[in-house]
Design a protein around this motif. Sequence first.
Motif, PDB file in Angstrom:
ATOM      1  N   THR A   1       0.823  -1.209   0.000  1.00 28.35           N
ATOM      2  CA  THR A   1       0.000   0.000   0.000  1.00 28.35           C
ATOM      3  C   THR A   1       0.859   1.262   0.000  1.00 28.35           C
ATOM      4  O   THR A   1       0.624   2.175  -0.786  1.00 28.35           O
ATOM      5  N   HIS A   2       1.819   1.313   0.903  1.00 35.82           N
ATOM      6  CA  HIS A   2       2.714   2.477   0.916  1.00 35.82           C
ATOM      7  C   HIS A   2       4.161   1.985   0.814  1.00 35.82           C
ATOM      8  O   HIS A   2       4.447   0.784   0.746  1.00 35.82           O
ATOM      9  N   LEU A   3       5.073   2.935   0.707  1.00 37.94           N
ATOM     10  CA  LEU A   3       6.503   2.641   0.636  1.00 37.94           C
ATOM     11  C   LEU A   3       6.861   1.736  -0.549  1.00 37.94           C
ATOM     12  O   LEU A   3       7.761   0.897  -0.468  1.00 37.94           O
ATOM     13  N   ILE A   4       6.157   1.899  -1.662  1.00 30.79           N
ATOM     14  CA  ILE A   4       6.472   1.135  -2.867  1.00 30.79           C
ATOM     15  C   ILE A   4       7.657   1.826  -3.565  1.00 30.79           C
ATOM     16  O   ILE A   4       7.608   3.023  -3.817  1.00 30.79           O
ATOM     17  N   PRO A   5       8.729   1.107  -3.885  1.00 27.28           N
ATOM     18  CA  PRO A   5       9.965   1.760  -4.355  1.00 27.28           C
ATOM     19  C   PRO A   5       9.935   2.162  -5.827  1.00 27.28           C
ATOM     20  O   PRO A   5      10.665   1.631  -6.669  1.00 27.28           O
TER      21      PRO A   5
ATOM     22  N   PRO B   1      14.261  11.306  -1.379  1.00 28.58           N
ATOM     23  CA  PRO B   1      12.991  11.893  -0.918  1.00 28.58           C
ATOM     24  C   PRO B   1      11.921  11.756  -2.002  1.00 28.58           C
ATOM     25  O   PRO B   1      12.190  11.993  -3.176  1.00 28.58           O
ATOM     26  N   GLY B   2      10.736  11.317  -1.608  1.00 27.29           N
ATOM     27  CA  GLY B   2       9.672  11.102  -2.587  1.00 27.29           C
ATOM     28  C   GLY B   2       9.824   9.814  -3.366  1.00 27.29           C
ATOM     29  O   GLY B   2       9.123   9.606  -4.360  1.00 27.29           O
ATOM     30  N   GLY B   3      10.706   8.928  -2.922  1.00 27.77           N
ATOM     31  CA  GLY B   3      11.005   7.719  -3.669  1.00 27.77           C
ATOM     32  C   GLY B   3       9.892   6.706  -3.758  1.00 27.77           C
ATOM     33  O   GLY B   3       9.973   5.771  -4.544  1.00 27.77           O
ATOM     34  N   ALA B   4       8.830   6.889  -2.961  1.00 31.22           N
ATOM     35  CA  ALA B   4       7.682   5.980  -3.030  1.00 31.22           C
ATOM     36  C   ALA B   4       6.522   6.563  -3.830  1.00 31.22           C
ATOM     37  O   ALA B   4       5.507   5.886  -4.022  1.00 31.22           O
ATOM     38  N   PHE B   5       6.623   7.790  -4.271  1.00 31.39           N
ATOM     39  CA  PHE B   5       5.536   8.431  -5.016  1.00 31.39           C
ATOM     40  C   PHE B   5       5.300   7.689  -6.326  1.00 31.39           C
ATOM     41  O   PHE B   5       6.245   7.318  -7.008  1.00 31.39           O
ATOM     42  N   PRO B   6       4.034   7.437  -6.694  1.00 26.95           N
ATOM     43  CA  PRO B   6       2.761   7.980  -6.207  1.00 26.95           C
ATOM     44  C   PRO B   6       2.094   7.205  -5.071  1.00 26.95           C
ATOM     45  O   PRO B   6       0.993   7.547  -4.665  1.00 26.95           O
ATOM     46  N   SER B   7       2.731   6.121  -4.557  1.00 26.06           N
ATOM     47  CA  SER B   7       2.219   5.546  -3.313  1.00 26.06           C
ATOM     48  C   SER B   7       2.587   6.502  -2.184  1.00 26.06           C
ATOM     49  O   SER B   7       3.210   7.539  -2.427  1.00 26.06           O
ATOM     50  N   TYR B   8       2.220   6.184  -0.969  1.00 22.47           N
ATOM     51  CA  TYR B   8       2.483   7.132   0.117  1.00 22.47           C
ATOM     52  C   TYR B   8       3.588   6.630   1.022  1.00 22.47           C
ATOM     53  O   TYR B   8       3.954   5.445   1.002  1.00 22.47           O
ATOM     54  N   ALA B   9       4.174   7.551   1.767  1.00 22.27           N
ATOM     55  CA  ALA B   9       5.156   7.220   2.790  1.00 22.27           C
ATOM     56  C   ALA B   9       4.596   7.707   4.114  1.00 22.27           C
ATOM     57  O   ALA B   9       4.459   8.922   4.323  1.00 22.27           O
ATOM     58  N   HIS B  10       4.236   6.784   4.967  1.00 20.65           N
ATOM     59  CA  HIS B  10       3.617   7.114   6.249  1.00 20.65           C
ATOM     60  C   HIS B  10       4.454   8.164   6.996  1.00 20.65           C
ATOM     61  O   HIS B  10       5.634   7.988   7.219  1.00 20.65           O
ATOM     62  N   GLY B  11       3.788   9.288   7.327  1.00 17.61           N
ATOM     63  CA  GLY B  11       4.457  10.357   8.043  1.00 17.61           C
ATOM     64  C   GLY B  11       5.119  11.386   7.150  1.00 17.61           C
ATOM     65  O   GLY B  11       5.634  12.395   7.655  1.00 17.61           O
ATOM     66  N   TYR B  12       5.095  11.182   5.813  1.00 19.16           N
ATOM     67  CA  TYR B  12       5.791  12.094   4.898  1.00 19.16           C
ATOM     68  C   TYR B  12       4.882  12.679   3.822  1.00 19.16           C
ATOM     69  O   TYR B  12       4.878  13.877   3.604  1.00 19.16           O
ATOM     70  N   TYR B  13       4.136  11.873   3.104  1.00 20.15           N
ATOM     71  CA  TYR B  13       3.244  12.390   2.068  1.00 20.15           C
ATOM     72  C   TYR B  13       2.153  11.370   1.785  1.00 20.15           C
ATOM     73  O   TYR B  13       2.285  10.180   2.103  1.00 20.15           O
ATOM     74  N   ALA B  14       1.079  11.871   1.185  1.00 21.47           N
ATOM     75  CA  ALA B  14      -0.109  11.047   0.931  1.00 21.47           C
ATOM     76  C   ALA B  14      -0.005  10.340  -0.416  1.00 21.47           C
ATOM     77  O   ALA B  14       0.792  10.698  -1.277  1.00 21.47           O
ATOM     78  N   ARG B  15      -0.833   9.345  -0.569  1.00 15.46           N
ATOM     79  CA  ARG B  15      -0.955   8.629  -1.839  1.00 15.46           C
ATOM     80  C   ARG B  15      -1.609   9.537  -2.879  1.00 15.46           C
ATOM     81  O   ARG B  15      -2.578  10.234  -2.596  1.00 15.46           O
ATOM     82  N   SER B  16      -1.103   9.504  -4.107  1.00 21.67           N
ATOM     83  CA  SER B  16      -1.695  10.280  -5.193  1.00 21.67           C
ATOM     84  C   SER B  16      -2.764   9.431  -5.881  1.00 21.67           C
ATOM     85  O   SER B  16      -2.490   8.764  -6.882  1.00 21.67           O
ATOM     86  N   ASN B  17      -3.963   9.462  -5.353  1.00 21.42           N
ATOM     87  CA  ASN B  17      -5.051   8.706  -5.974  1.00 21.42           C
ATOM     88  C   ASN B  17      -5.285   9.166  -7.413  1.00 21.42           C
ATOM     89  O   ASN B  17      -5.625   8.360  -8.287  1.00 21.42           O
ATOM     90  N   ALA B  18      -5.075  10.458  -7.661  1.00 22.67           N
ATOM     91  CA  ALA B  18      -5.286  10.998  -9.007  1.00 22.67           C
ATOM     92  C   ALA B  18      -4.342  10.358 -10.012  1.00 22.67           C
ATOM     93  O   ALA B  18      -4.710  10.121 -11.167  1.00 22.67           O
ATOM     94  N   PHE B  19      -3.123  10.061  -9.583  1.00 21.89           N
ATOM     95  CA  PHE B  19      -2.192   9.453 -10.526  1.00 21.89           C
ATOM     96  C   PHE B  19      -2.594   8.017 -10.848  1.00 21.89           C
ATOM     97  O   PHE B  19      -2.492   7.586 -12.001  1.00 21.89           O
ATOM     98  N   TYR B  20      -3.053   7.266  -9.853  1.00 18.44           N
ATOM     99  CA  TYR B  20      -3.497   5.899 -10.110  1.00 18.44           C
ATOM    100  C   TYR B  20      -4.672   5.893 -11.097  1.00 18.44           C
ATOM    101  O   TYR B  20      -4.766   5.022 -11.959  1.00 18.44           O
ATOM    102  N   ILE B  21      -5.544   6.859 -10.965  1.00 22.41           N
ATOM    103  CA  ILE B  21      -6.658   6.973 -11.916  1.00 22.41           C
ATOM    104  C   ILE B  21      -6.139   7.340 -13.303  1.00 22.41           C
ATOM    105  O   ILE B  21      -6.549   6.764 -14.312  1.00 22.41           O
TER     106      ILE B  21
END
Length: 286
Positions: free
Chosen positions: A27-31, A226-246
Motif C-alpha cells: 500500500t505504501h513505501l512502494i519503491p 525523498p519522494g522515492g515511493a511516489f505515487p504511493s504514500y510514505a507514512h508520516g511524509y506524504y499522501a498517496r496520489s489517488n489521481a495518478f493511479y486513476i
Amino acid sequence: MARICTLSEAIEENVRDGDSIAMEGFTHLIPYAAGHEIIRQDRKELFLIRMTPDLIYDQLIGVGAARGMKFSWGGNPGVGSLHRFRDAVENQWPRPLEIEEHSHAAMANAYEAGAANLPFAMLRGYIGADLAKVNPNIKSITCPFTGEVLAAVPSIRPDVSIIHAQRADRKGNVLIEGISGVQKEAVLAAKRSIATVEEIVDELDPPSPNAVVLPTWAVSSVVHVPGGAFPSYAHGYYARSNAFYIAWDKIARDRDSFTAWIKEHVRGGKPEDFARHVGKRSAKAA
C-alpha cells in the motif's frame, strides 16, 4: 554493512540482467524511484516478484524488462487492470511473460521461509482451489507427526530485493514505520538488497511499536531518495496520489501513450523531477 550511495550506483551494483528481483511495499513505501532507475539503466530478462504488483511492475513489463513474474494479485488498486501486464500475457507485447500465481498467504510464507534459509514453506491453503492445477510449484506434503496434508511452495530467495523506508542512519540501519508488509522478509531472503529512504539521520528515533529496524548488515545499499515511493504514500511524509493511479489507467491502456509517458517522465528525468512535476499534475487532475 550497508553502503550509502546514489540511486544510480545502487542499481548498477546490485541489479543485473537476468536477476530475480523483489520490490515490496504494501500500500505504501512502494519503491517507484528505484524501479524507474532500473528502466533508465535498461536492465533486461528480470524475473519480477511481488505480492501485489501494481503500477511500477506494469511499467517494467511494458518496457520489456521482465521475462516473468511471481505474484498473488495484480491490478491498479481501486481502479482496474494493469494494461501493460495484460497486453504481455494476452498478446505477448512487448515480449512474452511467464507468470506464476500464488495466494497472498503462500507468498508471505514463502518470503518467511526464504528469510529463514529454508527450501520451502508449508501452509494450510489452496483447499478446494484450482490454482495448483495451473501452477506446478504448488505441491502437497504430509505432516510426519499428524498425517495432515498441507500445501507446500518453494521459498522465495531473490537475487535482489528493493524497498523504500522512512529513515536510515549513517551506519545504514533502516527504519520502516506504518504497514510493513513483507519488506523485512524480502530483504532478509535476498542475496543483495537496496533500501531507498526519505531521510538519512544521525540517529534513528525510538520507533513506534509496529516499526521494523533492518540492521546495516542485512542491507547492501542505502540511498537518500525523498519522494522515492511516489505515487504511493510514505507514512508520516506524504499522501498517496489517488489521481495518478486513476490517470495511469488511460496512460497505460494504449501502447503509444505508455511509451511516450515512459520516454518523458522516466527515461528523460530524475527521481526528484518525477515526484515534483507528475505530482503537481496529478493534484490538478484531482
